[in-house]
Design a protein around this motif. Structure first.
Motif, mmCIF file in Angstrom:
data_model
loop_
_atom_site.group_PDB
_atom_site.id
_atom_site.type_symbol
_atom_site.label_atom_id
_atom_site.label_comp_id
_atom_site.label_asym_id
_atom_site.label_seq_id
_atom_site.Cartn_x
_atom_site.Cartn_y
_atom_site.Cartn_z
ATOM 1 N N SER A 37 9.736 -5.349 2.214
ATOM 2 C CA SER A 37 11.077 -5.780 2.518
ATOM 3 C C SER A 37 12.194 -5.182 3.054
ATOM 4 O O SER A 37 11.344 -4.465 3.692
ATOM 5 N N ASP A 38 13.111 -6.183 3.428
ATOM 6 C CA ASP A 38 13.720 -5.529 4.187
ATOM 7 C C ASP A 38 14.522 -4.781 4.006
ATOM 8 O O ASP A 38 14.219 -4.410 2.988
ATOM 9 N N PHE A 109 18.464 -0.486 -0.209
ATOM 10 C CA PHE A 109 17.694 -0.854 -1.221
ATOM 11 C C PHE A 109 16.216 -1.461 -0.767
ATOM 12 O O PHE A 109 16.676 -2.156 0.267
ATOM 13 N N TYR A 110 15.373 -1.484 -1.606
ATOM 14 C CA TYR A 110 14.412 -2.329 -1.301
ATOM 15 C C TYR A 110 13.711 -3.590 -2.591
ATOM 16 O O TYR A 110 14.072 -2.869 -3.019
ATOM 17 N N ILE A 111 13.419 -4.128 -2.070
ATOM 18 C CA ILE A 111 12.838 -4.746 -3.071
ATOM 19 C C ILE A 111 11.793 -5.726 -3.076
ATOM 20 O O ILE A 111 10.592 -5.159 -1.804
ATOM 21 N N PHE A 112 10.440 -5.520 -4.037
ATOM 22 C CA PHE A 112 9.265 -5.741 -4.313
ATOM 23 C C PHE A 112 8.396 -6.655 -5.323
ATOM 24 O O PHE A 112 9.319 -6.592 -6.311
ATOM 25 N N HIS A 113 7.711 -7.371 -4.041
ATOM 26 C CA HIS A 113 7.546 -8.508 -5.648
ATOM 27 C C HIS A 113 6.560 -7.751 -6.064
ATOM 28 O O HIS A 113 5.465 -7.350 -5.842
ATOM 29 N N ARG A 114 5.875 -8.023 -7.424
ATOM 30 C CA ARG A 114 5.045 -7.549 -8.719
ATOM 31 C C ARG A 114 4.241 -8.688 -9.106
ATOM 32 O O ARG A 114 5.062 -9.112 -10.293
ATOM 33 N N SER A 121 -1.279 -13.086 0.450
ATOM 34 C CA SER A 121 -0.581 -13.299 1.792
ATOM 35 C C SER A 121 -0.040 -11.935 1.816
ATOM 36 O O SER A 121 0.096 -10.756 1.071
ATOM 37 N N ILE A 122 0.786 -11.823 2.234
ATOM 38 C CA ILE A 122 2.089 -11.370 3.313
ATOM 39 C C ILE A 122 2.952 -11.784 2.586
ATOM 40 O O ILE A 122 3.595 -12.640 3.810
ATOM 41 N N LEU A 123 4.376 -11.421 1.752
ATOM 42 C CA LEU A 123 5.353 -11.357 1.891
ATOM 43 C C LEU A 123 6.438 -11.002 1.768
ATOM 44 O O LEU A 123 5.759 -9.652 2.085
ATOM 45 N N ARG A 124 7.504 -11.649 3.052
ATOM 46 C CA ARG A 124 8.982 -10.702 3.683
ATOM 47 C C ARG A 124 9.980 -10.870 2.425
ATOM 48 O O ARG A 124 10.267 -12.110 3.499
ATOM 49 N N ASN A 144 18.002 -8.139 8.126
ATOM 50 C CA ASN A 144 17.247 -8.153 9.464
ATOM 51 C C ASN A 144 16.266 -7.688 9.467
ATOM 52 O O ASN A 144 15.858 -7.593 10.896
ATOM 53 N N THR A 145 15.857 -6.210 9.109
ATOM 54 C CA THR A 145 14.923 -5.814 9.780
ATOM 55 C C THR A 145 13.025 -5.362 8.523
ATOM 56 O O THR A 145 13.987 -4.940 7.311
ATOM 57 N N PRO A 146 12.451 -5.586 8.531
ATOM 58 C CA PRO A 146 11.643 -5.695 7.344
ATOM 59 C C PRO A 146 11.008 -3.950 7.833
ATOM 60 O O PRO A 146 11.226 -3.287 8.928
ATOM 61 N N SER A 147 11.108 -3.252 6.324
ATOM 62 C CA SER A 147 11.292 -1.980 7.095
ATOM 63 C C SER A 147 10.010 -1.455 5.829
ATOM 64 O O SER A 147 9.722 -0.018 5.739
ATOM 65 N N ALA A 148 9.778 -2.436 5.012
ATOM 66 C CA ALA A 148 9.564 -0.942 3.739
ATOM 67 C C ALA A 148 8.203 -2.005 3.002
ATOM 68 O O ALA A 148 7.964 -3.235 2.682
ATOM 69 N N LYS A 149 6.493 -1.495 2.449
ATOM 70 C CA LYS A 149 6.221 -1.977 2.276
ATOM 71 C C LYS A 149 5.693 -1.750 0.835
ATOM 72 O O LYS A 149 4.939 -0.122 0.410
ATOM 73 N N LYS A 150 4.499 -2.434 0.125
ATOM 74 C CA LYS A 150 3.839 -1.914 -1.049
ATOM 75 C C LYS A 150 2.868 -3.288 -1.549
ATOM 76 O O LYS A 150 3.454 -4.309 -1.106
#
Lengths: 249, 261
Positions: A37-38, A109-114, A121-124, A144-150
């Protein structure tokens, strides 16, 4: 084998830290089933409301059912809330209310696909945030900035909110824009793994990991950000009377 | 190397501000000037542009901007204009290389505005590598448009190296019903205005172009307020090496829908 080792997250962080073949973001591109997530700003302070519009990336690219989870933090990276949306459509929208962010003024806030199915793959997610000022039209800007991952099948964790690279060397980011409006603000987020001392024009701030800040641009036509972050790119809020223009720097 | 462009219609004008420094604050060579290129008699006519400038920026006023003219930085050494060609070129090329290896694109600020004070801007560029024939653009339309607003339209900007004005088709396609809902033509080397009826603004409706690349910029106007932003190309949402294959598969689906109707 050595090539793979060179691309692991710990080594990438070290490469970025010492500026040896830096990748600028602490992302291991060999991973699978990752949702990135950005870092998206929300604000519900005086006269503002925020709306998020996003694409269901798993449905669009893989035609598989999935949910999204949105995690809200205040400007000091304190966890506030989360929502899960069962998304059946290709695109959805969500209005961020004061209730969901517990009456705090602004944050990230951050959004993650579940999904429980694998995607290899890696989704952004770098979708669109709209800001309405005094109930007027939402002014939209993309992430504009990849910031977090899950991992797409994992539960929430407060880790991994540190995808922006940081170095031991000084980095400068100058927004390629002339500032001459009556009022202009720049929102920045420290999504590096470490706390940062940052000089924004003449203002010195200390921004801990995950924290965000709003800088007022006063009597300067340039916005220069000095830190040890590779790309500390702000979101700009520009006002003329009651008109608002939001864009990424 | 990047080109810059503006937009103009009955109600909206635009202006461009081009920096004299890159994202790290490094100044560009002071021999660089702003040039314009516009198609005339099937050639590119290159002119030095009337601009206002200060120590840090070139500003291109609305009076210099139309939907066909493009702008770029160059100097006499790299421009290669001489007495033989008298300012006419058969093709555009890389007119400057000073930011070709920069991590962040060298961008101008494109600001659109109306007479009531509404305005919107974004950091804009059109990369030299995008100036090629063929290809398809695929973009959802609902994330950046507003079905309750007074007006919605898309500025579709294309730039080719060749001085051609050819028409190619665009479609609004519903992915759920697999139907074309609306279609029209866009012209190469132009900032095209595509009006979007509010009834088209649904989550399953996508803009799809046939044999033409470009940048789709989404504009909404309501009560004189304006919002403008571009979408990302679909391959940018996948960070692994399968991105182009995945996008190709989806674009093929859209091509099949077009061919079937």
């Amino acid at each position: 084998m050595i090539k793979k080792l060179f691309k692991t997250e710990k080594i990438i962080k070290l490469r970025n830290f010492f500026s040896i073949s830096p990748t600028f973001f602490n992302i291991n591109y060999l991973e699978k089933n990752i949702s990135i997530s950005d870092g998206f700003f929300w604000r519900v302070d005086d006269n503002f409301s925020t709306k998020f519009k996003f694409t269901n990336l798993i449905k669009f690219y893989f035609n598989k059912e999935s949910n999204v989870e949105i995690f809200f933090f205040d400007n000091n990276h304190n966890y506030l809330n989360q929502i899960a949306l069962n998304t059946k459509n290709y695109s959805e929208e969500y209005i961020i209310t004061k209730k969901i962010v517990k009456n705090i003024n602004f944050g990230v806030f951050y959004i993650f696909h579940r999904s429980n199915t694998k995607i290899d793959s890696i989704l952004r997610n770098s979708c669109y945030v709209g800001y309405s000022y005094k109930n007027s039209l939402y002014s939209y800007v993309h992430g504009n900035t990849p910031s977090a991952k899950k991992n797409i099948s994992d539960n929430f964790s407060k880790l991994n909110y540190d995808l922006l690279g940081s170095s031991i060397f000084k980095k400068k980011y100058v927004v390629q824009k002339k500032f001459n409006s009556n009022k202009t603000e720049a929102m920045i987020l420290n999504s590096t793994p470490i706390d940062q001392r940052i000089l924004i024009n003449d203002e010195k701030i200390f921004l801990k990991k995950g924290h965000s800040y709003i800088h007022q641009i006063k009597d300067k036509e340039l916005l220069e950000i000095n830190s040890k972050c590779y790309l500390l790119r702000p979101i700009i809020f520009e006002y003329e009377k009651d008109f608002l223009n939001v864009y990424h720097g | 190397m990047n080109f810059f462009f503006g937009f103009k219609n009955e109600f909206i004008r635009s202006e461009l501000t081009i920096p004299k420094f890159n994202f790290q604050g490094e100044k560009i060579d002071n021999t660089y000037k702003v040039f314009s290129a516009e198609i005339l008699n099937k050639s590119w006519k290159i002119d030095q542009t009337q601009i206002n400038e200060d120590d840090n920026f070139f500003k291109i006023d609305q009076s210099e901007i139309n939907n066909k003219k493009i702008f770029f930085l160059s100097n006499n050494k790299e421009l290669k204009i001489d007495k033989n060609n008298q300012g006419f070129l058969n093709t555009l090329f890389n007119f400057n290389s000073f930011t070709d290896n920069d991590l962040v694109q060298f961008r101008s600020n494109l600001k659109i505005f109306n007479s009531k004070g509404g305005f919107s801007s974004y950091q804009s560029d059109y990369n030299h590598n995008l100036c090629r024939q063929g290809g398809n653009i695929l973009s959802p339309i609902s994330p950046l448009l507003n079905k309750n607003a007074d007006e919605n339209f898309i500025i579709f900007r294309n730039i080719l190296l060749e001085p051609d004005n050819n028409n190619f088709k665009y479609y609004f396609i519903c992915l759920k019903s697999e139907k074309i809902l609306d279609q029209g033509f866009i012209t190469t080397n132009k900032s095209n205005e595509i009006k979007v009826d509010n009834s088209l603004i649904k989550d399953s409706v996508f803009l799809f172009t046939e044999n033409i690349l470009g940048i789709p910029i989404f504009v909404t106007v309501d009560n004189d307020h304006i919002s403008m932003e571009h979408t990302h190309p679909p391959h940018q949402y996948i960070l692994t090496k399968d991105n182009f294959d995945l996008v190709k598969k989806i674009k093929n689906k859209f091509k099949e829908i077009v061919l079937s109707q």
